[in-house]
Motif scaffolding. Structure first.
Motif, mmCIF file in Angstrom:
data_model
loop_
_atom_site.group_PDB
_atom_site.id
_atom_site.type_symbol
_atom_site.label_atom_id
_atom_site.label_comp_id
_atom_site.label_asym_id
_atom_site.label_seq_id
_atom_site.Cartn_x
_atom_site.Cartn_y
_atom_site.Cartn_z
ATOM 1 N N ILE A 1 -11.140 -32.237 32.101
ATOM 2 C CA ILE A 1 -12.090 -33.585 32.495
ATOM 3 C C ILE A 1 -11.325 -34.645 32.943
ATOM 4 C CG2 ILE A 1 -13.376 -35.183 31.268
ATOM 5 C CD1 ILE A 1 -14.488 -32.745 29.510
ATOM 6 N N ARG A 2 -9.902 -34.776 32.344
ATOM 7 C CA ARG A 2 -9.062 -36.013 32.982
ATOM 8 C C ARG A 2 -8.876 -35.664 34.369
ATOM 9 N NH1 ARG A 2 -6.801 -39.513 29.543
ATOM 10 N NH2 ARG A 2 -6.514 -39.087 27.245
ATOM 11 N N GLU A 3 -8.528 -34.519 34.628
ATOM 12 C CA GLU A 3 -8.121 -34.151 36.095
ATOM 13 C C GLU A 3 -9.146 -33.975 37.037
ATOM 14 O OE1 GLU A 3 -5.496 -30.859 35.778
ATOM 15 O OE2 GLU A 3 -3.858 -32.033 34.735
ATOM 16 N N ARG A 4 -10.551 -33.826 36.370
ATOM 17 C CA ARG A 4 -11.864 -33.586 37.141
ATOM 18 C C ARG A 4 -11.856 -32.068 37.754
ATOM 19 N NH1 ARG A 4 -14.899 -38.118 37.029
ATOM 20 N NH2 ARG A 4 -16.417 -37.196 38.484
ATOM 21 N N THR A 5 -11.481 -31.261 37.199
ATOM 22 C CA THR A 5 -11.186 -29.855 37.260
ATOM 23 C C THR A 5 -12.094 -28.954 36.629
ATOM 24 O OG1 THR A 5 -9.502 -29.375 36.117
ATOM 25 C CG2 THR A 5 -8.931 -29.903 38.343
ATOM 26 N N HIS A 6 -12.901 -29.830 35.590
ATOM 27 C CA HIS A 6 -13.899 -29.223 34.973
ATOM 28 C C HIS A 6 -15.081 -28.464 35.734
ATOM 29 C CE1 HIS A 6 -17.042 -28.497 31.718
ATOM 30 N NE2 HIS A 6 -15.984 -28.284 30.845
ATOM 31 N N TRP A 7 -15.489 -27.235 35.373
ATOM 32 C CA TRP A 7 -16.446 -26.658 36.120
ATOM 33 C C TRP A 7 -18.025 -27.248 36.256
ATOM 34 C CZ3 TRP A 7 -21.073 -24.916 34.145
ATOM 35 C CH2 TRP A 7 -21.563 -25.163 32.897
ATOM 36 N N ASN A 8 -17.964 -28.146 35.404
ATOM 37 C CA ASN A 8 -19.362 -28.667 35.399
ATOM 38 C C ASN A 8 -19.145 -30.316 35.474
ATOM 39 O OD1 ASN A 8 -22.166 -28.869 35.248
ATOM 40 N ND2 ASN A 8 -22.324 -29.335 33.156
ATOM 41 N N ILE A 9 -17.995 -30.804 36.165
ATOM 42 C CA ILE A 9 -17.778 -32.376 36.119
ATOM 43 C C ILE A 9 -18.633 -32.912 37.012
ATOM 44 C CG2 ILE A 9 -16.206 -31.915 38.022
ATOM 45 C CD1 ILE A 9 -15.708 -34.237 35.031
ATOM 46 N N SER A 10 -19.239 -32.206 37.923
ATOM 47 C CA SER A 10 -20.302 -32.967 38.766
ATOM 48 C C SER A 10 -21.564 -33.392 38.022
ATOM 49 C CB SER A 10 -20.359 -32.318 39.967
ATOM 50 O OG SER A 10 -21.174 -31.031 39.694
ATOM 51 N N SER A 11 -21.950 -32.696 37.078
ATOM 52 C CA SER A 11 -23.009 -32.917 36.349
ATOM 53 C C SER A 11 -23.136 -33.997 35.234
ATOM 54 C CB SER A 11 -23.860 -31.770 36.163
ATOM 55 O OG SER A 11 -24.070 -30.731 37.090
ATOM 56 N N MET A 12 -21.770 -34.343 34.692
ATOM 57 C CA MET A 12 -21.621 -34.869 33.535
ATOM 58 C C MET A 12 -21.868 -36.273 33.592
ATOM 59 S SD MET A 12 -17.935 -33.492 32.302
ATOM 60 C CE MET A 12 -17.651 -31.652 31.799
ATOM 61 N N GLN A 13 -22.094 -36.822 32.538
ATOM 62 C CA GLN A 13 -22.458 -38.348 32.444
ATOM 63 C C GLN A 13 -21.800 -38.881 31.220
ATOM 64 O OE1 GLN A 13 -24.138 -40.238 34.671
ATOM 65 N NE2 GLN A 13 -24.899 -38.751 35.891
ATOM 66 N N PRO A 14 -20.893 -39.809 31.441
ATOM 67 C CA PRO A 14 -20.215 -40.453 30.212
ATOM 68 C C PRO A 14 -21.138 -41.063 29.113
ATOM 69 C CG PRO A 14 -19.897 -41.823 31.782
ATOM 70 C CD PRO A 14 -20.716 -40.783 32.676
ATOM 71 N N ILE A 15 -21.014 -40.263 27.869
ATOM 72 C CA ILE A 15 -22.204 -40.791 26.678
ATOM 73 C C ILE A 15 -21.133 -41.067 25.554
ATOM 74 C CG2 ILE A 15 -24.024 -40.367 25.342
ATOM 75 C CD1 ILE A 15 -25.089 -38.198 27.429
ATOM 76 N N ASP A 16 -21.400 -42.391 24.882
ATOM 77 C CA ASP A 16 -20.816 -42.628 23.729
ATOM 78 C C ASP A 16 -20.984 -41.546 22.634
ATOM 79 O OD1 ASP A 16 -19.637 -43.989 21.389
ATOM 80 O OD2 ASP A 16 -20.725 -45.528 21.559
ATOM 81 N N PRO A 17 -19.925 -41.076 21.959
ATOM 82 C CA PRO A 17 -20.004 -39.748 20.933
ATOM 83 C C PRO A 17 -20.578 -40.475 19.871
ATOM 84 C CG PRO A 17 -17.625 -40.819 21.209
ATOM 85 C CD PRO A 17 -18.360 -41.331 22.479
ATOM 86 N N VAL A 18 -20.456 -41.542 19.461
ATOM 87 C CA VAL A 18 -21.266 -42.168 18.293
ATOM 88 C C VAL A 18 -22.614 -41.886 18.590
ATOM 89 C CG1 VAL A 18 -21.572 -44.171 16.802
ATOM 90 C CG2 VAL A 18 -19.567 -43.674 17.796
ATOM 91 N N ALA A 19 -23.320 -42.536 19.775
ATOM 92 C CA ALA A 19 -24.762 -42.216 20.011
ATOM 93 C C ALA A 19 -25.224 -40.576 20.049
ATOM 94 C CB ALA A 19 -24.994 -42.801 21.446
ATOM 95 N N LEU A 20 -24.182 -39.715 20.286
ATOM 96 C CA LEU A 20 -24.540 -38.425 20.285
ATOM 97 C C LEU A 20 -24.520 -37.900 19.063
ATOM 98 C CD1 LEU A 20 -22.755 -37.259 23.556
ATOM 99 C CD2 LEU A 20 -25.170 -37.429 23.378
ATOM 100 N N GLY A 21 -23.975 -38.819 18.026
ATOM 101 C CA GLY A 21 -23.752 -38.118 16.649
ATOM 102 C C GLY A 21 -22.553 -37.183 16.520
ATOM 103 N N LEU A 22 -21.627 -37.151 17.389
ATOM 104 C CA LEU A 22 -20.338 -36.361 17.387
ATOM 105 C C LEU A 22 -19.252 -36.986 16.355
ATOM 106 C CD1 LEU A 22 -20.213 -35.166 21.081
ATOM 107 C CD2 LEU A 22 -20.872 -33.857 18.908
ATOM 108 N N CYS A 23 -19.369 -38.229 16.057
ATOM 109 C CA CYS A 23 -18.285 -39.121 15.178
ATOM 110 C C CYS A 23 -18.943 -40.487 14.726
ATOM 111 C CB CYS A 23 -16.920 -39.195 15.889
ATOM 112 S SG CYS A 23 -17.247 -40.651 17.437
ATOM 113 N N ARG A 24 -18.398 -40.961 13.896
ATOM 114 C CA ARG A 24 -18.892 -42.012 13.337
ATOM 115 C C ARG A 24 -18.214 -43.275 13.891
ATOM 116 N NH1 ARG A 24 -18.797 -41.129 6.672
ATOM 117 N NH2 ARG A 24 -20.319 -39.388 6.473
#
Length: 255
Positions: free
Chosen positions: A136-159
């Motif tokens: 993801i840092r190098e933007r070589t992820h297979w789905n990088i074009s469809s990704m949207q940056p979302i706060d992990p706290v809002a997603l419930g992935l961490c506190r």
């Protein structure tokens, strides 16, 4: 302080079967008092079956009676050999199946807004692997074009407290290395509470950049006045030389 096994389910049982205060239950199971109140209101832990702490060798009836009689009494966990070392156990963070598809979006958010975080810190925060973060840092992820940056706290992935703790550690490391940080960098390297208390740097809107020295009052400067004096009035542009106009019209200038 050691915490009981299945803390949320234990809190559900204590809320349903005792008159112990929310504060006492929250301190015992390691949750926030508002979460315990949410359990009582049916807004938190809906569908979670209560876990009897007495039947599972975590509390005694005498301890519960003391807590019900005295709101200031703190519940003490009964020693349970099965729970020994439970808090020291380490491993990758578990992410529910329903939220795993949102994990790349949270990684993209952390990489974009907190580039100072290491791959190891991000991996522990949202429960992912270093190769995924690197792609993801190098933007070589297979789905990088469809990704949207979302706060992990809002997603419930961490506190939020966990995110702030990691950011604080990065801020301490940044300060130890030295260097001047901009206002935006300072906001990224502090906790949410500190960031909200900061005063924003005065910024000039891009629409009026270059007009910082513009003034509405006062007269013209000495140079402007001198230029204005040199400019002739409009009538002087249209006044022709006097005399001899008729004679010049009859004569052919070629002769």
């Amino acid at each position: 302080m050691a915490k009981p096994l299945m803390a949320k389910a234990t809190a559900v049982w204590l809320v349903d079967n005792t008159t112990i205060s929310f504060k006492q239950i929250a301190d015992f199971v390691g949750m926030h008092e508002l979460e315990i109140q949410g359990i009582a209101d049916g807004e938190v832990a809906a569908g979670v079956k209560g876990f009897d702490p007495m039947a599972n060798n975590q509390l005694t009836q005498d301890e519960i009676d003391k807590a019900q009689a005295n709101p200031l009494h703190k519940l003490k966990l009964k020693f349970n050999p099965a729970a020994a070392g439970e808090e020291k156990r380490r491993g990758p963070r578990y992410t529910p199946l329903s939220k795993r598809q949102d994990r790349p979006n949270s990684i993209l958010w952390l990489v974009k807004f907190h580039p100072e975080l290491s791959d190891g810190q991000i991996a522990k925060l949202v429960g992912t692997t270093k190769p995924t973060i690197q792609s993801i840092r190098e933007r070589t992820h297979w789905n990088i074009s469809s990704m949207q940056p979302i706060d992990p706290v809002a997603l419930g992935l961490c506190r939020q407290s966990e995110l702030d703790a990691v950011v604080q550690k990065a801020a301490a490391k940044k300060a130890a290395e030295g260097g001047v940080m901009s206002d935006d960098e300072r906001r990224k390297l502090v906790s949410t509470e500190q960031s909200l208390e900061m005063d924003a740097e005065p910024k000039i809107p891009s629409a009026i950049e270059g007009l910082e020295t513009f003034t509405l009052g006062g007269g013209l400067s000495s140079e402007d006045e001198k230029k204005e004096e040199e400019i002739p009035d409009a009538d002087s542009f249209f006044n022709l030389p006097s005399g001899g106009d008729d004679e010049d019209e009859d004569e052919d200038p070629r002769f």
